[in-house]
Design a protein around this motif. Structure first.
Motif, PDB file in Angstrom:
ATOM      1  N   GLY A  56      43.294 -23.527  62.576  1.00 33.65           N
ATOM      2  CA  GLY A  56      44.060 -24.434  61.725  1.00 33.65           C
ATOM      3  C   GLY A  56      45.089 -23.693  60.878  1.00 33.65           C
ATOM      4  N   ALA A  57      45.857 -24.476  60.140  1.00 30.85           N
ATOM      5  CA  ALA A  57      46.880 -23.869  59.281  1.00 30.85           C
ATOM      6  C   ALA A  57      46.234 -23.001  58.210  1.00 30.85           C
ATOM      7  CB  ALA A  57      47.736 -24.961  58.656  1.00 30.85           C
ATOM      8  N   ARG A  58      45.028 -23.370  57.803  1.00 34.35           N
ATOM      9  CA  ARG A  58      44.373 -22.576  56.757  1.00 34.35           C
ATOM     10  C   ARG A  58      44.090 -21.145  57.209  1.00 34.35           C
ATOM     11  NH1 ARG A  58      42.552 -24.512  51.923  1.00 34.35           N
ATOM     12  NH2 ARG A  58      42.500 -26.773  51.664  1.00 34.35           N
ATOM     13  N   TRP A  68      49.656 -28.134  49.389  1.00 34.64           N
ATOM     14  CA  TRP A  68      49.429 -27.178  50.477  1.00 34.64           C
ATOM     15  C   TRP A  68      50.048 -25.828  50.191  1.00 34.64           C
ATOM     16  CZ3 TRP A  68      45.378 -27.749  53.086  1.00 34.64           C
ATOM     17  CH2 TRP A  68      44.891 -29.028  53.373  1.00 34.64           C
ATOM     18  N   CYS A 125      56.367 -24.483  52.034  1.00 34.70           N
ATOM     19  CA  CYS A 125      55.886 -25.580  52.878  1.00 34.70           C
ATOM     20  C   CYS A 125      56.954 -26.682  52.884  1.00 34.70           C
ATOM     21  CB  CYS A 125      54.558 -26.117  52.322  1.00 34.70           C
ATOM     22  SG  CYS A 125      53.901 -27.478  53.298  1.00 34.70           S
ATOM     23  N   ASN A 174      57.095 -29.582  54.126  1.00 36.39           N
ATOM     24  CA  ASN A 174      56.671 -30.975  53.957  1.00 36.39           C
ATOM     25  C   ASN A 174      55.261 -31.015  53.403  1.00 36.39           C
ATOM     26  OD1 ASN A 174      57.337 -33.949  54.676  1.00 36.39           O
ATOM     27  ND2 ASN A 174      55.276 -33.670  55.468  1.00 36.39           N
ATOM     28  N   THR A 233      52.225 -32.784  52.800  1.00 40.96           N
ATOM     29  CA  THR A 233      51.598 -33.939  53.448  1.00 40.96           C
ATOM     30  C   THR A 233      50.953 -34.900  52.450  1.00 40.96           C
ATOM     31  OG1 THR A 233      51.004 -32.256  55.078  1.00 40.96           O
ATOM     32  CG2 THR A 233      50.129 -34.452  55.441  1.00 40.96           C
ATOM     33  N   ASP A 253      55.198 -23.272  56.579  1.00 39.49           N
ATOM     34  CA  ASP A 253      54.080 -24.080  57.072  1.00 39.49           C
ATOM     35  C   ASP A 253      54.638 -25.444  57.482  1.00 39.49           C
ATOM     36  OD1 ASP A 253      51.935 -25.756  57.415  1.00 39.49           O
ATOM     37  OD2 ASP A 253      51.034 -25.399  55.443  1.00 39.49           O
ATOM     38  N   SER A 281      53.213 -27.696  59.326  1.00 38.32           N
ATOM     39  CA  SER A 281      52.119 -28.491  59.902  1.00 38.32           C
ATOM     40  C   SER A 281      52.459 -29.972  60.046  1.00 38.32           C
ATOM     41  CB  SER A 281      50.859 -28.360  59.040  1.00 38.32           C
ATOM     42  OG  SER A 281      50.353 -27.062  59.131  1.00 38.32           O
ATOM     43  N   SER A 282      53.130 -30.547  59.039  1.00 33.66           N
ATOM     44  CA  SER A 282      53.323 -31.995  59.110  1.00 33.66           C
ATOM     45  C   SER A 282      54.750 -32.421  59.454  1.00 33.66           C
ATOM     46  CB  SER A 282      52.848 -32.665  57.807  1.00 33.66           C
ATOM     47  OG  SER A 282      53.267 -31.961  56.684  1.00 33.66           O
ATOM     48  N   GLY A 323      49.432 -26.545  62.171  1.00 35.58           N
ATOM     49  CA  GLY A 323      48.237 -27.110  62.788  1.00 35.58           C
ATOM     50  C   GLY A 323      48.691 -28.227  63.717  1.00 35.58           C
ATOM     51  N   GLN A 350      47.268 -31.088  64.629  1.00 36.56           N
ATOM     52  CA  GLN A 350      46.659 -32.426  64.590  1.00 36.56           C
ATOM     53  C   GLN A 350      47.505 -33.532  63.961  1.00 36.56           C
ATOM     54  OE1 GLN A 350      45.609 -29.672  63.059  1.00 36.56           O
ATOM     55  NE2 GLN A 350      44.881 -30.013  60.996  1.00 36.56           N
ATOM     56  N   LYS A 351      48.800 -33.256  63.728  1.00 31.89           N
ATOM     57  CA  LYS A 351      49.644 -34.314  63.158  1.00 31.89           C
ATOM     58  C   LYS A 351      50.731 -34.709  64.162  1.00 31.89           C
ATOM     59  CE  LYS A 351      48.631 -32.032  58.878  1.00 31.89           C
ATOM     60  NZ  LYS A 351      47.572 -32.914  58.382  1.00 31.89           N
TER      61      LYS A 351
END
Ligand code: PLP
Length: 359
Positions: free
Chosen positions: A73-75, A100, A147, A149, A151, A171, A173-174, A192, A194-195
């Motif tokens: 994941g992004a973490r 985030w 970051c 965006n 989220t 980052d 991710s979103s 990540g 999952q979005k």
């Protein structure tokens, strides 16, 4: 029909799910599913290579960048970034624009003394981000992290970074694949899956080649960009099903006309939703227009005692997962690439009707 406004794991294109369902038990006529075959088989290698090529085409990734398909994941990247990029430096610039970005900072303090730049501000009482040219970067920082965006907060930084030789890490991710990104402005992009990409379990890292090979020696091999790049992201068993499914999403996106076309659709969806919020005293979004996220739209009801009813009625109308994140409350509609305009229209029709009945 259900429209799922979850912030992640999020809705996937229905065409992709149907195709995956069709080939689940008998993939490529092998009499088995793709998740049951070796990641080193020629069949899977082809899936992996095609997914990477499609992503490279979609994002126009220059040839001096590696694309890594990772776990964690992004973490995991919150730790991998400093451990891969700090080198002998003792600090890195970290821009704080929300939840985030702050989470990345919390992880970075384990490995360095970050120079934290608080970019949060207000404009006419609305949450905003200070322009990039006001960010006080330090000379001895190994990189600058931000970051684009947030989220949870629904705050976007749309400016393109231009900090000279500074290595920029972001980052995404979103927002990845929701609008064109000039990859060459960045040293590292991570997200990540999952979005906007696929199932949870896969994390994309796009890293400029000259940044490989300067990792701290205590860095676990599984987070080492050079180890992953040298092994075509197969240093250990990769998340094969998520990789395969993300590959289908990339093909879907190409069929839709690519990132520039999806960018237009995302704009139309965001305009429709923010338009309804702005045209009413019943709903409110607390972000300055220039920093409003097109992917995650938080909104509050003027009368918070109606929140529960709003969520119950919207769920019954097939509009799922509209509850805001626990740290901000209210509502949030995540409208990633896979959410059709029709889904947003159904939501806005519901909102107008709910206001008529309860306003
Ligand atoms: N960064 C951003 C912008 C996010 O939205 C999230 C999750 O929602 C994360 C990082 C954490 O991602 P993961 O759960 O994949 O570690």
């Amino acid at each position: 029909q259900v429209f799922n406004f979850s912030s992640g794991p999020a809705m996937l294109p229905v065409e992709v799910l149907r195709r995956a369902e069709q080939e689940l038990c008998n993939w490529q006529g092998l009499g088995t599913s793709v998740m049951e075959i070796s990641h080193r088989s020629k069949e899977f290698i082809q899936v992996a290579e095609e997914a990477e090529q499609d992503l490279r085409d979609l994002m126009k990734i220059p040839s001096n960048y590696k694309v890594l398909f990772c776990h964690g994941g992004a973490r995991a990247q919150f730790a991998a970034v400093p451990l891969n990029l700090l080198g002998p430096a003792k600090t890195a610039d970290y821009v704080d624009g929300g939840y985030w970005a702050q989470s990345a900072i919390k992880e970075a303090v384990k490995y360095c003394t970050p120079n934290v730049i608080d970019a949060k501000t207000t404009l006419d009482g609305l949450a905003a981000i200070t322009p990039m040219n006001n960010w006080a970067l330090s000379d001895d920082a190994a990189y600058v992290h931000y970051c684009p965006n947030e989220t949870i907060d629904g705050i976007a930084i749309n400016e393109q970074p231009d900090f000279g030789d500074k290595v920029v890490v972001a980052d995404f991710s979103s927002t990845i694949l929701s609008s064109p990104i000039d990859v060459s402005c960045y040293g590292v992009i991570y997200a990540g899956a999952q979005k906007n990409i696929g199932p949870a379990g896969l994390t994309l890292v796009i890293v400029r080649e000259d940044l490989l090979g300067q990792a701290r020696k205590e860095l676990p091999s599984i987070l080492d960009y050079k180890v992953l790049a040298d092994n075509e992201s197969m240093f250990n068993t990769p998340p094969t099903f998520a990789w395969y499914l993300s590959g289908l999403v990339f093909k879907w996106l190409k069929e839709q006309g690519g990132v520039s076309e999806i960018d237009k659709r995302n704009q139309a969806k965001a305009d429709l939703l923010y338009g309804v919020i702005d045209n009413s005293d019943f709903y409110r979004n607390g972000v300055a227009p220039a920093n409003r996220s097109r992917m995650n739209v938080p909104f509050q009801l003027a009368d918070a005692s109606l929140d529960k009813l709003f969520l119950e009625e919207s769920f019954a109308a097939g509009l799922h997962a509209l509850k805001g994140h626990r740290v901000v409350g209210g509502m949030r509609a995540s409208i990633y690439n896979a959410m059709p305009l029709e889904g947003v229209k159904t939501l806005t029709d519901f909102m107008v009707d709910f206001e008529r009945r309860h306003g």
